[in-house]
Design a protein around this motif. Structure first.
Motif, mmCIF file in Angstrom:
data_model
loop_
_atom_site.group_PDB
_atom_site.id
_atom_site.type_symbol
_atom_site.label_atom_id
_atom_site.label_comp_id
_atom_site.label_asym_id
_atom_site.label_seq_id
_atom_site.Cartn_x
_atom_site.Cartn_y
_atom_site.Cartn_z
ATOM 1 N N ILE A 23 -9.561 -1.503 -19.100
ATOM 2 C CA ILE A 23 -8.235 -0.950 -18.811
ATOM 3 C C ILE A 23 -8.363 0.426 -18.166
ATOM 4 O O ILE A 23 -7.692 0.745 -17.185
ATOM 5 C CB ILE A 23 -7.394 -0.863 -20.095
ATOM 6 N N ASP A 24 -9.275 1.266 -18.715
ATOM 7 C CA ASP A 24 -9.478 2.612 -18.153
ATOM 8 C C ASP A 24 -9.957 2.542 -16.712
ATOM 9 O O ASP A 24 -9.493 3.283 -15.844
ATOM 10 C CB ASP A 24 -10.492 3.382 -19.000
ATOM 11 N N ILE A 25 -10.897 1.644 -16.434
ATOM 12 C CA ILE A 25 -11.420 1.502 -15.076
ATOM 13 C C ILE A 25 -10.326 1.018 -14.129
ATOM 14 O O ILE A 25 -10.154 1.520 -13.016
ATOM 15 C CB ILE A 25 -12.618 0.539 -15.057
ATOM 16 N N GLY A 26 -9.553 0.037 -14.581
ATOM 17 C CA GLY A 26 -8.474 -0.490 -13.741
ATOM 18 C C GLY A 26 -7.411 0.559 -13.458
ATOM 19 O O GLY A 26 -6.927 0.682 -12.323
ATOM 20 N N LEU A 27 -7.050 1.326 -14.488
ATOM 21 C CA LEU A 27 -6.044 2.376 -14.309
ATOM 22 C C LEU A 27 -6.544 3.451 -13.360
ATOM 23 O O LEU A 27 -5.824 3.909 -12.447
ATOM 24 C CB LEU A 27 -5.697 2.989 -15.665
ATOM 25 N N THR A 28 -7.809 3.843 -13.539
ATOM 26 C CA THR A 28 -8.394 4.858 -12.662
ATOM 27 C C THR A 28 -8.438 4.379 -11.218
ATOM 28 O O THR A 28 -8.090 5.117 -10.280
ATOM 29 C CB THR A 28 -9.810 5.219 -13.130
ATOM 30 N N THR A 29 -8.840 3.113 -11.040
ATOM 31 C CA THR A 29 -8.901 2.549 -9.689
ATOM 32 C C THR A 29 -7.516 2.521 -9.053
ATOM 33 O O THR A 29 -7.344 2.851 -7.872
ATOM 34 C CB THR A 29 -9.482 1.120 -9.741
ATOM 35 N N GLY A 30 -6.505 2.165 -9.858
ATOM 36 C CA GLY A 30 -5.133 2.126 -9.343
ATOM 37 C C GLY A 30 -4.635 3.498 -8.933
ATOM 38 O O GLY A 30 -4.013 3.662 -7.880
ATOM 39 N N VAL A 31 -4.938 4.494 -9.786
ATOM 40 C CA VAL A 31 -4.512 5.864 -9.477
ATOM 41 C C VAL A 31 -5.193 6.357 -8.207
ATOM 42 O O VAL A 31 -4.565 6.972 -7.326
ATOM 43 C CB VAL A 31 -4.808 6.809 -10.658
ATOM 44 N N VAL A 32 -6.502 6.095 -8.093
ATOM 45 C CA VAL A 32 -7.241 6.503 -6.901
ATOM 46 C C VAL A 32 -6.675 5.829 -5.662
ATOM 47 O O VAL A 32 -6.513 6.459 -4.605
ATOM 48 C CB VAL A 32 -8.741 6.180 -7.062
ATOM 49 N N ALA A 33 -6.340 4.541 -5.767
ATOM 50 C CA ALA A 33 -5.776 3.813 -4.627
ATOM 51 C C ALA A 33 -4.443 4.411 -4.190
ATOM 52 O O ALA A 33 -4.163 4.540 -2.995
ATOM 53 C CB ALA A 33 -5.605 2.333 -4.983
ATOM 54 N N VAL A 34 -3.610 4.783 -5.180
ATOM 55 C CA VAL A 34 -2.323 5.402 -4.864
ATOM 56 C C VAL A 34 -2.531 6.745 -4.172
ATOM 57 O O VAL A 34 -1.862 7.073 -3.184
ATOM 58 C CB VAL A 34 -1.478 5.574 -6.143
ATOM 59 N N LEU A 35 -3.478 7.529 -4.685
ATOM 60 C CA LEU A 35 -3.753 8.834 -4.080
ATOM 61 C C LEU A 35 -4.280 8.681 -2.655
ATOM 62 O O LEU A 35 -3.883 9.426 -1.751
ATOM 63 C CB LEU A 35 -4.773 9.601 -4.931
ATOM 64 N N VAL A 36 -5.172 7.701 -2.448
ATOM 65 C CA VAL A 36 -5.705 7.467 -1.104
ATOM 66 C C VAL A 36 -4.588 7.058 -0.148
ATOM 67 O O VAL A 36 -4.502 7.533 0.995
ATOM 68 C CB VAL A 36 -6.813 6.404 -1.140
ATOM 69 N N ALA A 37 -3.696 6.166 -0.637
ATOM 70 C CA ALA A 37 -2.578 5.731 0.196
ATOM 71 C C ALA A 37 -1.648 6.897 0.525
ATOM 72 O O ALA A 37 -1.157 7.033 1.653
ATOM 73 C CB ALA A 37 -1.799 4.621 -0.510
ATOM 74 N N PHE A 38 -1.417 7.775 -0.480
ATOM 75 C CA PHE A 38 -0.549 8.929 -0.268
ATOM 76 C C PHE A 38 -1.161 9.894 0.743
ATOM 77 O O PHE A 38 -0.476 10.393 1.646
ATOM 78 C CB PHE A 38 -0.308 9.642 -1.602
ATOM 79 N N MET A 39 -2.475 10.138 0.599
ATOM 80 C CA MET A 39 -3.147 11.028 1.538
ATOM 81 C C MET A 39 -3.145 10.434 2.948
ATOM 82 O O MET A 39 -2.948 11.142 3.933
ATOM 83 C CB MET A 39 -4.587 11.278 1.088
ATOM 84 N N SER A 40 -3.318 9.118 3.044
ATOM 85 C CA SER A 40 -3.277 8.460 4.351
ATOM 86 C C SER A 40 -1.903 8.610 4.977
ATOM 87 O O SER A 40 -1.770 8.822 6.193
ATOM 88 C CB SER A 40 -3.638 6.976 4.207
ATOM 89 N N LEU A 41 -0.855 8.513 4.140
ATOM 90 C CA LEU A 41 0.509 8.688 4.623
ATOM 91 C C LEU A 41 0.728 10.107 5.134
ATOM 92 O O LEU A 41 1.332 10.310 6.204
ATOM 93 C CB LEU A 41 1.507 8.372 3.504
ATOM 94 N N LEU A 42 0.204 11.101 4.402
ATOM 95 C CA LEU A 42 0.337 12.490 4.838
ATOM 96 C C LEU A 42 -0.396 12.731 6.150
ATOM 97 O O LEU A 42 0.117 13.416 7.049
ATOM 98 C CB LEU A 42 -0.204 13.436 3.764
ATOM 99 N N VAL A 43 -1.589 12.166 6.276
ATOM 100 C CA VAL A 43 -2.357 12.327 7.512
ATOM 101 C C VAL A 43 -1.631 11.678 8.678
ATOM 102 O O VAL A 43 -1.521 12.253 9.769
ATOM 103 C CB VAL A 43 -3.768 11.727 7.345
ATOM 104 N N ALA A 44 -1.108 10.453 8.447
ATOM 105 C CA ALA A 44 -0.383 9.755 9.506
ATOM 106 C C ALA A 44 0.862 10.531 9.908
ATOM 107 O O ALA A 44 1.180 10.648 11.102
ATOM 108 C CB ALA A 44 -0.002 8.351 9.040
ATOM 109 N N ARG A 45 1.570 11.075 8.913
ATOM 110 C CA ARG A 45 2.772 11.860 9.211
ATOM 111 C C ARG A 45 2.417 13.109 9.994
ATOM 112 O O ARG A 45 3.107 13.484 10.952
ATOM 113 C CB ARG A 45 3.480 12.235 7.912
#
Length: 226
Positions: A23-45
């Motif tokens: 569960i910890d690994i899955g949650l961490t992976t999900g959080v990292v994925a969200v952060l990566v997506a958010f950073m990608s959105l900021l870069v694209a913007r």
């Protein structure tokens, strides 16, 4: 009796350590994925904004105003002129042009003329060169909404500019409001000698405000009245 993995043997069921780890690994992976997506959105913007700013800069209009007397030493070539020059890179939509005296709009053509020369000079200068000031002005082009070839009036021009008839062109100014193709707008005045000031709009809904066009209409009406 065999005690199931994760059971304490006291009747309570707690998640096994392995399950918690998954569960910890899955949650961490999900959080990292969200952060990566958010950073990608900021870069694209940011990239989109930079591209838009580059586009705006490539079509940026800059209106420079000329106002006053030219070729003063040569009576045959001496003239008074108001010119709007687009020294920028893109087309300017000139929406509002206002001649001013002491900060107030000059709505009457005779008042404007007598603000830039004395009455005798005006009589000798003849008909003005005129053109509407408002409209679209391409990069590198100039419009001259009002000009006078001084002719016989040039004989008094030196004395006029030296202040022998009062302060020459006392408080006379011209204000222009214009926009780019991206509808970014600016105002500029001749005597400010500053960069054009950004404004939200020029306050124009339908027809442009062009007091030099008003002068043309007033002069035409007077001629018809005569």
């Amino acid at each position: 009796m065999t005690i199931p993995t994760g059971s304490t043997g006291d009747g309570s069921n707690k998640p096994a350590a392995a399950l918690l780890k998954r569960i910890d690994i899955g949650l961490t992976t999900g959080v990292v994925a969200v952060l990566v997506a958010f950073m990608s959105l900021l870069v694209a913007r940011s990239q989109t904004q930079m591209a838009l700013e580059a586009q705006k800069a490539s079509v940026l209009p800059i209106i420079d105003i000329d106002l006053g007397y030219e070729n003063i030493a040569d009576r045959s070539e001496a003239m008074f002129a108001v010119r709007l020059n687009n020294v920028g890179a893109g087309i300017a939509h000139i929406q509002k042009v206002t001649p001013l005296q002491n900060g107030e709009p000059v709505t009457d053509v005779d008042t404007f003329d007598l603000a830039v020369m004395n009455g005798r000079m005006r009589s000798n200068a003849g008909y003005p060169i005129t053109a509407p000031a408002a409209g679209f002005l391409r990069a590198g082009e100039t419009v001259t909404p009002r000009a006078y070839r001084m002719g016989a009036a040039g004989s008094e021009l030196g004395a006029y500019l030296r202040g022998q008839f009062g302060p020459p062109m006392d408080g006379v100014d011209v204000e222009v409001c214009y926009c780019s193709v991206f509808e970014d707008c600016w105002t500029v005045r001749y005597f400010d000698r500053k960069l054009p000031e950004p404004v939200k709009t020029c306050g124009i809904e339908d027809a442009p405000v062009d007091l030099f066009q008003t002068y043309i209409d007033q002069t035409a009406a007077k001629r018809l009245g005569n």
